[in-house]
Design a protein around this motif. Structure first.
Motif, PDB file in Angstrom:
ATOM      1  N   GLU A  38       0.688  -1.095   0.183  1.00 11.58           N
ATOM      2  CA  GLU A  38      -0.020   0.357   0.148  1.00 11.58           C
ATOM      3  C   GLU A  38       1.124   1.614   0.030  1.00 11.58           C
ATOM      4  O   GLU A  38       0.457   2.449  -0.003  1.00 11.58           O
ATOM      5  CB  GLU A  38      -0.698  -0.131   1.075  1.00 11.58           C
ATOM      6  CG  GLU A  38      -1.817  -1.012   0.982  1.00 11.58           C
ATOM      7  CD  GLU A  38      -2.923  -0.811   2.165  1.00 11.58           C
ATOM      8  OE1 GLU A  38      -3.202  -0.368   2.716  1.00 11.58           O
ATOM      9  OE2 GLU A  38      -3.557  -1.568   2.449  1.00 11.58           O
ATOM     10  N   ARG A  39       2.329   1.107   0.438  1.00  6.80           N
ATOM     11  CA  ARG A  39       3.040   2.502   0.304  1.00  6.80           C
ATOM     12  C   ARG A  39       3.131   2.737  -1.094  1.00  6.80           C
ATOM     13  O   ARG A  39       3.541   3.486  -1.312  1.00  6.80           O
ATOM     14  CB  ARG A  39       4.229   1.877   0.111  1.00  6.80           C
ATOM     15  CG  ARG A  39       4.325   1.672   2.034  1.00  6.80           C
ATOM     16  CD  ARG A  39       5.366   1.338   2.983  1.00  6.80           C
ATOM     17  NE  ARG A  39       6.384   0.424   2.319  1.00  6.80           N
ATOM     18  CZ  ARG A  39       7.032  -0.383   2.452  1.00  6.80           C
ATOM     19  NH1 ARG A  39       7.812   0.048   3.616  1.00  6.80           N
ATOM     20  NH2 ARG A  39       7.871  -1.364   1.631  1.00  6.80           N
ATOM     21  N   LEU A  40       3.098   1.746  -1.914  1.00  6.22           N
ATOM     22  CA  LEU A  40       3.035   1.713  -3.496  1.00  6.22           C
ATOM     23  C   LEU A  40       1.376   3.319  -4.214  1.00  6.22           C
ATOM     24  O   LEU A  40       1.361   2.675  -5.322  1.00  6.22           O
ATOM     25  CB  LEU A  40       3.536   1.173  -4.509  1.00  6.22           C
ATOM     26  CG  LEU A  40       4.697   0.488  -3.448  1.00  6.22           C
ATOM     27  CD1 LEU A  40       5.185  -0.638  -4.190  1.00  6.22           C
ATOM     28  CD2 LEU A  40       6.223   1.287  -4.375  1.00  6.22           C
ATOM     29  N   ALA A  41       0.452   2.886  -3.501  1.00  4.04           N
ATOM     30  CA  ALA A  41      -1.216   2.970  -3.595  1.00  4.04           C
ATOM     31  C   ALA A  41      -0.801   4.413  -4.678  1.00  4.04           C
ATOM     32  O   ALA A  41      -1.351   5.501  -3.791  1.00  4.04           O
ATOM     33  CB  ALA A  41      -1.842   2.187  -2.919  1.00  4.04           C
ATOM     34  N   LYS A  42      -0.163   4.689  -5.005  1.00  2.60           N
ATOM     35  CA  LYS A  42      -0.049   6.346  -5.722  1.00  2.60           C
ATOM     36  C   LYS A  42      -0.479   6.367  -7.024  1.00  2.60           C
ATOM     37  O   LYS A  42      -0.082   5.877  -7.680  1.00  2.60           O
ATOM     38  CB  LYS A  42       1.869   7.250  -5.775  1.00  2.60           C
ATOM     39  CG  LYS A  42       2.980   6.411  -4.113  1.00  2.60           C
ATOM     40  CD  LYS A  42       2.005   7.759  -3.489  1.00  2.60           C
ATOM     41  CE  LYS A  42       2.458   7.386  -1.491  1.00  2.60           C
ATOM     42  NZ  LYS A  42       2.294   7.987  -0.732  1.00  2.60           N
ATOM     43  N   THR A 102      -6.957   5.330  -6.041  1.00  5.24           N
ATOM     44  CA  THR A 102      -7.556   6.116  -6.009  1.00  5.24           C
ATOM     45  C   THR A 102      -6.533   7.660  -6.585  1.00  5.24           C
ATOM     46  O   THR A 102      -5.489   7.478  -6.467  1.00  5.24           O
ATOM     47  CB  THR A 102      -9.168   6.997  -5.195  1.00  5.24           C
ATOM     48  OG1 THR A 102      -7.597   6.938  -3.634  1.00  5.24           O
ATOM     49  CG2 THR A 102      -9.641   5.577  -4.790  1.00  5.24           C
ATOM     50  N   LYS A 103      -7.326   9.168  -6.692  1.00  6.58           N
ATOM     51  CA  LYS A 103      -6.358   9.729  -6.621  1.00  6.58           C
ATOM     52  C   LYS A 103      -6.327  10.845  -5.059  1.00  6.58           C
ATOM     53  O   LYS A 103      -5.205  11.362  -5.329  1.00  6.58           O
ATOM     54  CB  LYS A 103      -7.579  11.208  -7.559  1.00  6.58           C
ATOM     55  CG  LYS A 103      -8.102  10.942  -8.047  1.00  6.58           C
ATOM     56  CD  LYS A 103      -9.403  12.411  -9.079  1.00  6.58           C
ATOM     57  CE  LYS A 103      -9.077  12.037 -10.542  1.00  6.58           C
ATOM     58  NZ  LYS A 103      -9.350  12.878 -11.551  1.00  6.58           N
ATOM     59  N   GLU A 104      -6.536  10.525  -4.534  1.00 12.87           N
ATOM     60  CA  GLU A 104      -6.753  10.604  -2.975  1.00 12.87           C
ATOM     61  C   GLU A 104      -5.016   9.053  -2.614  1.00 12.87           C
ATOM     62  O   GLU A 104      -5.082   9.377  -0.879  1.00 12.87           O
ATOM     63  CB  GLU A 104      -7.153  10.542  -1.855  1.00 12.87           C
ATOM     64  CG  GLU A 104      -8.651  11.574  -2.007  1.00 12.87           C
ATOM     65  CD  GLU A 104      -9.718  11.046  -3.215  1.00 12.87           C
ATOM     66  OE1 GLU A 104      -9.683  10.042  -3.746  1.00 12.87           O
ATOM     67  OE2 GLU A 104      -9.642  11.665  -3.580  1.00 12.87           O
ATOM     68  N   ASP A 105      -4.437   9.069  -3.581  1.00 19.36           N
ATOM     69  CA  ASP A 105      -3.257   8.100  -3.083  1.00 19.36           C
ATOM     70  C   ASP A 105      -3.827   7.509  -2.109  1.00 19.36           C
ATOM     71  O   ASP A 105      -3.475   7.164  -1.274  1.00 19.36           O
ATOM     72  CB  ASP A 105      -2.489   8.203  -2.575  1.00 19.36           C
ATOM     73  CG  ASP A 105      -1.514   9.107  -3.703  1.00 19.36           C
ATOM     74  OD1 ASP A 105      -2.259   9.177  -4.978  1.00 19.36           O
ATOM     75  OD2 ASP A 105      -0.990  11.024  -3.212  1.00 19.36           O
ATOM     76  N   LYS A 106      -5.328   5.942  -2.383  1.00 20.72           N
ATOM     77  CA  LYS A 106      -5.664   4.692  -1.487  1.00 20.72           C
ATOM     78  C   LYS A 106      -5.996   3.736  -2.029  1.00 20.72           C
ATOM     79  O   LYS A 106      -6.396   3.894  -3.053  1.00 20.72           O
ATOM     80  CB  LYS A 106      -7.095   5.218  -0.840  1.00 20.72           C
ATOM     81  CG  LYS A 106      -6.010   6.522   0.402  1.00 20.72           C
ATOM     82  CD  LYS A 106      -7.855   6.453   0.904  1.00 20.72           C
ATOM     83  CE  LYS A 106      -7.312   7.924   1.827  1.00 20.72           C
ATOM     84  NZ  LYS A 106      -8.967   8.487   2.828  1.00 20.72           N
ATOM     85  N   LEU A 107      -5.870   2.369  -1.466  1.00 23.17           N
ATOM     86  CA  LEU A 107      -5.862   1.644  -2.341  1.00 23.17           C
ATOM     87  C   LEU A 107      -7.529   1.296  -2.209  1.00 23.17           C
ATOM     88  O   LEU A 107      -7.598   1.278  -0.573  1.00 23.17           O
ATOM     89  CB  LEU A 107      -5.323   0.259  -1.850  1.00 23.17           C
ATOM     90  CG  LEU A 107      -4.952  -0.850  -2.182  1.00 23.17           C
ATOM     91  CD1 LEU A 107      -5.150  -1.023  -3.865  1.00 23.17           C
ATOM     92  CD2 LEU A 107      -3.975  -2.287  -1.966  1.00 23.17           C
TER      93      LEU A 107
END
Length: 253
Positions: free
Chosen positions: A98-102, A189-194
């Motif tokens: 999830e750290r790569l969820a950008k 998402t655009k909010e950097d969330k998975l």
């Protein structure tokens, strides 16, 4: 009783048997009526006839054979360096960091998917002068042809949006697909969330460019919007070739 004693006469005649005139064919010809003799010559002569039922294999033997075949197939995959599903789960191959969820990390992936889908669908190049709203129908590709190709396409990298869902909190959720399974879309998402979007009971929208992307493409270029019905789309990408879904397309300018 002596089994080697001479045979008794058949119909008053004593037969002498040899390899040229064996016992069984000679006996059958002598006993069968003339009307059936032709059937013997066409169906039985020079044929191997099994006189007893073949032995049945036991269920235990069939299970052992199936187990042996599965073991051999697993060994063959191991030799070919093909990772099985259980091994992949143990190694965490499908675990997403999830750290790569950008959003910015996966935006180039979406750009590559846009070029891929344009080539897969055979979209026309972007003209220098875009058509007006009244001229869109003249350049609109066949939706039936798009559907047949889109159903076989890979959706990793596309942007999907939840249009309808039983869970109202998911409506409007949008993101780039980073992993698709039979029953879910995993998006960033655009909010950097998975986020995980279940397909069952949901309708998604998928936007495609009307023309193949070019250096002059802009966000305001015409696009085609498809609706994906999650209940009818619960298959892996490799299984969709034989499935059908019913799209409803709209045009955004």
């Amino acid at each position: 009783m002596d089994p080697y004693q001479p045979l008794p006469p058949i119909k008053g005649q004593r037969f002498k048997f040899s390899s040229a005139t064996p016992f069984t064919p000679t006996l059958l010809r002598s006993q069968l009526p003339p009307s059936v003799a032709a059937t013997y010559e066409t169906r039985l002569e020079n044929q191997q006839v099994q006189l007893t039922n073949p032995p049945k294999e036991s269920a235990d033997k069939a299970l052992r054979l199936a187990k042996k075949q599965r073991r051999k197939a697993a060994q063959d995959r191991k030799r070919e360096c093909v990772m099985g599903k259980r091994k992949a789960m143990e190694l965490g191959v499908w675990k997403f960091d999830e750290r790569l969820a950008k959003w910015e990390i996966f935006w180039p992936v979406h750009a590559m998917w846009t070029s891929y889908i344009a080539e897969a669908l055979g979209l026309a190049p972007r003209p220098e002068v875009l058509p007006t709203k009244e001229q869109i129908g003249n350049v609109m590709p066949s939706t039936a042809g798009l559907q047949a190709k889109l159903i076989k396409a890979d959706l990793h990298g596309c942007i999907v949006k939840v249009k309808e869902c039983k869970n109202a909190s998911r409506v409007g959720r949008e993101g780039i697909v980073v992993h698709e399974t039979s029953n879910t879309f995993k998006i960033v998402t655009k909010e950097d969330k998975l986020k995980v979007l279940p397909k069952q009971g949901a309708i998604f929208t998928l936007s495609l460019p009307l023309f193949a992307p070019s250096p002059h493409s802009q966000d305001s270029d015409p696009r085609i919007e498809f609706e994906l019905y999650g209940n009818q789309f619960r298959f892996r990408a490799a299984e969709r070739a034989s499935k059908k879904f019913k799209p409803k397309e709209t045009i955004e300018l």
